[in-house]
Motif scaffolding. Structure first.
Motif, PDB file in Angstrom:
ATOM      1  N   THR A  42       0.865  -1.187   0.000  1.00 32.97           N
ATOM      2  CA  THR A  42       0.000   0.000   0.000  1.00 32.97           C
ATOM      3  C   THR A  42       0.895   1.229   0.000  1.00 32.97           C
ATOM      4  OG1 THR A  42      -0.132   0.256   2.385  1.00 32.97           O
ATOM      5  CG2 THR A  42      -1.773  -1.168   1.394  1.00 32.97           C
ATOM      6  N   ILE A  43       0.501   2.213  -0.768  1.00 35.98           N
ATOM      7  CA  ILE A  43       1.282   3.444  -0.863  1.00 35.98           C
ATOM      8  C   ILE A  43       0.344   4.618  -0.620  1.00 35.98           C
ATOM      9  CG2 ILE A  43       2.862   4.793  -2.337  1.00 35.98           C
ATOM     10  CD1 ILE A  43       2.205   1.518  -3.677  1.00 35.98           C
ATOM     11  N   ALA A  44       0.663   5.424   0.379  1.00 39.61           N
ATOM     12  CA  ALA A  44      -0.166   6.602   0.675  1.00 39.61           C
ATOM     13  C   ALA A  44      -0.087   7.570  -0.506  1.00 39.61           C
ATOM     14  CB  ALA A  44       0.335   7.279   1.934  1.00 39.61           C
ATOM     15  N   TYR A  45      -1.238   8.169  -0.833  1.00 36.66           N
ATOM     16  CA  TYR A  45      -1.260   9.102  -1.966  1.00 36.66           C
ATOM     17  C   TYR A  45      -0.186  10.173  -1.818  1.00 36.66           C
ATOM     18  CZ  TYR A  45      -5.817   7.207  -3.477  1.00 36.66           C
ATOM     19  OH  TYR A  45      -6.838   6.401  -3.912  1.00 36.66           O
ATOM     20  N   GLY A  46       0.009  10.589  -0.561  1.00 37.86           N
ATOM     21  CA  GLY A  46       0.996  11.636  -0.296  1.00 37.86           C
ATOM     22  C   GLY A  46       2.418  11.240  -0.694  1.00 37.86           C
ATOM     23  N   ASP A  47       2.676   9.937  -0.813  1.00 40.49           N
ATOM     24  CA  ASP A  47       4.013   9.460  -1.186  1.00 40.49           C
ATOM     25  C   ASP A  47       4.157   9.216  -2.692  1.00 40.49           C
ATOM     26  OD1 ASP A  47       4.747   9.492   1.463  1.00 40.49           O
ATOM     27  OD2 ASP A  47       4.194   7.392   1.813  1.00 40.49           O
ATOM     28  N   ILE A  48       3.063   9.368  -3.417  1.00 42.26           N
ATOM     29  CA  ILE A  48       3.109   9.096  -4.863  1.00 42.26           C
ATOM     30  C   ILE A  48       3.337  10.401  -5.614  1.00 42.26           C
ATOM     31  CG2 ILE A  48       1.867   8.136  -6.847  1.00 42.26           C
ATOM     32  CD1 ILE A  48       0.182   6.496  -4.861  1.00 42.26           C
ATOM     33  N   PRO A  49       4.387  10.497  -6.405  1.00 45.98           N
ATOM     34  CA  PRO A  49       4.646  11.746  -7.110  1.00 45.98           C
ATOM     35  C   PRO A  49       3.459  12.161  -7.988  1.00 45.98           C
ATOM     36  CG  PRO A  49       6.316  10.067  -7.651  1.00 45.98           C
ATOM     37  CD  PRO A  49       5.375   9.455  -6.689  1.00 45.98           C
ATOM     38  N   ASN A  50       3.107  13.409  -7.925  1.00 41.23           N
ATOM     39  CA  ASN A  50       2.047  14.040  -8.745  1.00 41.23           C
ATOM     40  C   ASN A  50       0.615  13.682  -8.335  1.00 41.23           C
ATOM     41  OD1 ASN A  50       4.149  15.079 -10.399  1.00 41.23           O
ATOM     42  ND2 ASN A  50       4.161  13.166 -11.557  1.00 41.23           N
ATOM     43  N   PHE A  51       0.448  12.804  -7.349  1.00 43.50           N
ATOM     44  CA  PHE A  51      -0.915  12.433  -6.936  1.00 43.50           C
ATOM     45  C   PHE A  51      -1.527  13.540  -6.082  1.00 43.50           C
ATOM     46  CE2 PHE A  51      -3.242   8.212  -6.694  1.00 43.50           C
ATOM     47  CZ  PHE A  51      -2.868   7.810  -7.961  1.00 43.50           C
ATOM     48  N   PRO A  52      -2.794  13.891  -6.332  1.00 41.97           N
ATOM     49  CA  PRO A  52      -3.468  14.794  -5.390  1.00 41.97           C
ATOM     50  C   PRO A  52      -3.706  14.058  -4.060  1.00 41.97           C
ATOM     51  CG  PRO A  52      -4.719  14.517  -7.449  1.00 41.97           C
ATOM     52  CD  PRO A  52      -3.666  13.462  -7.423  1.00 41.97           C
ATOM     53  N   VAL A  53      -4.082  14.761  -3.026  1.00 45.05           N
ATOM     54  CA  VAL A  53      -4.370  14.144  -1.726  1.00 45.05           C
ATOM     55  C   VAL A  53      -5.845  14.368  -1.419  1.00 45.05           C
ATOM     56  CG1 VAL A  53      -3.831  14.176   0.740  1.00 45.05           C
ATOM     57  CG2 VAL A  53      -2.010  14.498  -0.925  1.00 45.05           C
TER      58      VAL A  53
END
Ligand code: HPA
Length: 270
Positions: free
Chosen positions: A42-53
């Motif tokens: 699982t990857i938090a959105y905050g850790d994914i480049p360019n992903f909104p939160v």
């Protein structure tokens, strides 16, 4: 945008198994599906480049890689809503990333207000078609030909094959299913009685504040879609009562086990 999509897909590729063809957006009513997933990462959105939160209560933001009954999936736990202030491109960015990773089928769920007088609060409706009332479209702007055609066909927005299969699963498992047209609106205010009436008159069976942008982008990308909605309140004249987000969530929670069962079996079947 292409550069961002590529960057994000490249970042996620280490989690992605190349035989993953199913993407799932765990909207309202599908949170329980998480328990059916054999989670690998699982990857938090905050850790994914360019992903909104995501900002809405009850929508945790993380991307899940794993499998359902041996079938590889990538699932969004929490989605981005237009009413949060994101652009249509931001709302649909994860679908573009799924496209870049190689997803072929997209499953989405949501909560909605019932417009069809035959529907009861708590019913589950398979989305057979939609009407875009957002007043916006994620494909506005210069078309990126690598992503899809300028004028994408929308003659079968939701897969008839998957819809028929959902009804077979429902029959086999004794779950009652409805089908109908989903009207997607920007929100965040719920409809006035006159708006509910209008959405019924134009052909809607249910109205909600999501899904349409993601499905437009998925169809542009050539991804097959399946959508399902929980009727959490009634917009039928004479039945309209005051509603809140909390009540929407409570009704959705009750329908969740039925919805989860159908989607889990459906995902396992693709
Ligand atoms: N209208 C719009 N969105 C909704 C509703 C509704 O009545 N219920 C749940 N989401």
């Amino acid at each position: 945008m292409l550069k961002q999509i590529k960057e994000t897909a490249d970042y996620l590729r280490k989690y992605y198994s190349p035989n993953t063809f199913t993407g799932i957006i765990l909207g309202t009513g599908l949170g329980g599906l998480v328990n059916e997933i054999d989670i690998r990462d699982t990857i938090a959105y905050g850790d994914i480049p360019n992903f909104p939160v995501s900002t809405v209560e009850g929508h945790e933001g993380r991307l899940i890689f794993g499998s359902i009954r041996g079938n590889e999936i990538v699932a969004m736990q929490g989605r981005f809503h237009y009413y949060e202030g994101y652009s249509m491109q931001q709302v649909t960015f994860p679908v573009r990333v799924m496209q870049a990773l190689g997803i072929k089928n997209l499953f989405v769920s949501n909560a909605s207000g019932g417009l069809n007088p035959d529907f009861k609060v708590g019913d589950i409706m398979v989305i057979t078609d939609h009407i875009n009332m957002f007043g916006d479209n994620p494909l506005i702007g210069k078309n990126i030909n690598e992503l899809g055609p300028r004028f994408p066909d929308m003659s079968e927005p939701y897969s008839r094959t998957l819809t028929n299969r959902a009804f077979e699963i429902a029959e086999k498992t004794g779950i009652e299913l409805r089908k109908g047209v989903y009207v997607g609106t920007a929100g965040p205010s719920f409809e006035t009685p006159a708006e509910y009436k209008f959405f019924r008159v134009i052909g809607g069976d249910a109205v909600g504040m999501s899904t349409v942008p993601e499905v437009i982008v998925a169809r542009h990308a050539g991804i097959t879609c399946f959508g399902i909605s929980i009727i959490t309140d009634s917009g039928v004249p004479g039945q309209i009562v005051e509603i809140s987000h909390k009540e929407v969530q409570e009704v959705a929670a009750k329908a969740e086990p039925r919805m989860t069962k159908i989607i889990a079996e459906l995902v396992a079947s693709v």
